[in-house]
Design a protein around this motif. Structure first.
Motif, PDB file in Angstrom:
ATOM      1  N   LEU A   1      -3.637 -11.302  84.175  1.00  0.00           N
ATOM      2  CA  LEU A   1      -3.632 -12.682  83.682  1.00  0.00           C
ATOM      3  C   LEU A   1      -4.051 -12.799  82.219  1.00  0.00           C
ATOM      4  O   LEU A   1      -3.632 -13.729  81.534  1.00  0.00           O
ATOM      5  CB  LEU A   1      -4.521 -13.551  84.578  1.00  0.00           C
ATOM      6  CG  LEU A   1      -4.045 -13.665  86.027  1.00  0.00           C
ATOM      7  CD1 LEU A   1      -4.940 -14.626  86.815  1.00  0.00           C
ATOM      8  CD2 LEU A   1      -2.586 -14.110  86.120  1.00  0.00           C
ATOM      9  N   GLY A   2      -4.875 -11.884  81.711  1.00  0.00           N
ATOM     10  CA  GLY A   2      -5.198 -11.909  80.284  1.00  0.00           C
ATOM     11  C   GLY A   2      -3.976 -11.599  79.435  1.00  0.00           C
ATOM     12  O   GLY A   2      -3.720 -12.267  78.428  1.00  0.00           O
ATOM     13  N   LEU A   3      -3.219 -10.595  79.856  1.00  0.00           N
ATOM     14  CA  LEU A   3      -1.989 -10.246  79.151  1.00  0.00           C
ATOM     15  C   LEU A   3      -0.970 -11.380  79.262  1.00  0.00           C
ATOM     16  O   LEU A   3      -0.258 -11.687  78.298  1.00  0.00           O
ATOM     17  CB  LEU A   3      -1.417  -8.961  79.742  1.00  0.00           C
ATOM     18  CG  LEU A   3      -0.252  -8.301  79.014  1.00  0.00           C
ATOM     19  CD1 LEU A   3      -0.654  -7.891  77.599  1.00  0.00           C
ATOM     20  CD2 LEU A   3       0.242  -7.090  79.805  1.00  0.00           C
ATOM     21  N   LEU A   4      -0.910 -12.006  80.427  1.00  0.00           N
ATOM     22  CA  LEU A   4      -0.020 -13.146  80.620  1.00  0.00           C
ATOM     23  C   LEU A   4      -0.369 -14.283  79.667  1.00  0.00           C
ATOM     24  O   LEU A   4       0.515 -14.858  79.009  1.00  0.00           O
ATOM     25  CB  LEU A   4      -0.113 -13.638  82.069  1.00  0.00           C
ATOM     26  CG  LEU A   4       0.587 -14.950  82.378  1.00  0.00           C
ATOM     27  CD1 LEU A   4       2.094 -14.796  82.292  1.00  0.00           C
ATOM     28  CD2 LEU A   4       0.170 -15.475  83.745  1.00  0.00           C
ATOM     29  N   TYR A   5      -1.637 -14.615  79.567  1.00  0.00           N
ATOM     30  CA  TYR A   5      -2.059 -15.708  78.683  1.00  0.00           C
ATOM     31  C   TYR A   5      -1.657 -15.424  77.249  1.00  0.00           C
ATOM     32  O   TYR A   5      -1.126 -16.300  76.546  1.00  0.00           O
ATOM     33  CB  TYR A   5      -3.574 -15.900  78.793  1.00  0.00           C
ATOM     34  CG  TYR A   5      -4.121 -16.900  77.799  1.00  0.00           C
ATOM     35  CD1 TYR A   5      -3.873 -18.262  77.954  1.00  0.00           C
ATOM     36  CD2 TYR A   5      -4.878 -16.479  76.702  1.00  0.00           C
ATOM     37  CE1 TYR A   5      -4.368 -19.187  77.039  1.00  0.00           C
ATOM     38  CE2 TYR A   5      -5.374 -17.393  75.797  1.00  0.00           C
ATOM     39  CZ  TYR A   5      -5.116 -18.741  75.957  1.00  0.00           C
ATOM     40  OH  TYR A   5      -5.599 -19.654  75.054  1.00  0.00           O
TER      41      TYR A   5
END
Length: 215
Positions: free
Chosen positions: A56-60
């Motif tokens: 989710l960090g990479l997604l954000y």
């Protein structure tokens, strides 16, 4: 095409929903935004599995790059997760320059592995990938001296006789008074590997600097 996942409850292959999340996290528009919208439609955000949560960090970061608007109700939650990863990773990498310098002063070669290497060399972003420990690799012949250094700096092994472990496994864990964790490796992973494989790892190592210490 992705490998079949029907009937599997775990393993290394991504589920269809995880494939959508990967596309949303790494592709360009419009493919990433299409995958993101489909993932939201198919997934309960409050019940995200652990493997997906780690993306989710990479997604954000990717959604910001693609100009995802503030109207998306999940963007503030992703921002909070990204900031959580960023903060935790700062703590995981904190004080590790001291360890790297001590190894270097003793002439012990050291490779950064996994999260530390990816954060510094690939993502170049402390919020893109969560870390829970600090993985390094030293040549097997230097393992006892490396463990001496860890212990001198206040790190305590999770097992009683850590210097016997190279006979059976590939790594072990040391913790400090703050419950931080360092995992020294003498082999890359648990799978058997030849001396030639280990030699090529060191031959192709790339230089990196952490807290002003080159390794």
């Amino acid at each position: 095409p992705p490998p079949p996942t029907a009937g599997l409850t775990g393993g290394c292959w991504p589920t269809p929903e995880q494939i959508l999340l990967l596309r949303a996290a790494i592709l360009d528009a419009p493919a990433a935004l299409t995958a993101w919208n489909e993932w939201k439609h198919r997934t309960d955000f409050d019940k995200v599995d652990a493997g997906s949560f780690r993306l989710l960090g990479l997604l954000y970061r990717n959604l910001l790059r693609l100009g995802a608007g503030p109207s998306d109700p999940l963007l503030p939650r992703l921002k909070g997760i990204y900031r959580h990863f960023w903060t935790r990773n700062q703590l995981v990498l904190g004080r590790k320059g001291e360890l790297l310098r001590a190894l270097k002063d003793r002439g012990i070669p050291c490779l950064l592995l996994k999260g530390a290497a990816l954060t510094l060399m690939v993502y170049r972003d402390f919020g893109a990938r969560p870390m829970y420990d600090f993985d390094i690799m030293v040549p097997r012949e230097h393992v006892p001296a490396a463990m001496d250094i860890l212990e001198s700096l206040g790190w305590i092994s999770e097992v009683h006789q850590p210097r016997d472990l190279p006979l059976s496994i590939h790594a072990c864990s040391f913790r400090d008074a703050r419950d931080a964790c360092v995992d020294p490796h003498w082999r890359l992973c648990h799978l058997p590997a030849t001396a030639e494989f280990d030699r090529t790892l060191w031959q192709h190592a790339l230089p990196v600097t952490l807290q002003n210490v080159a390794t």
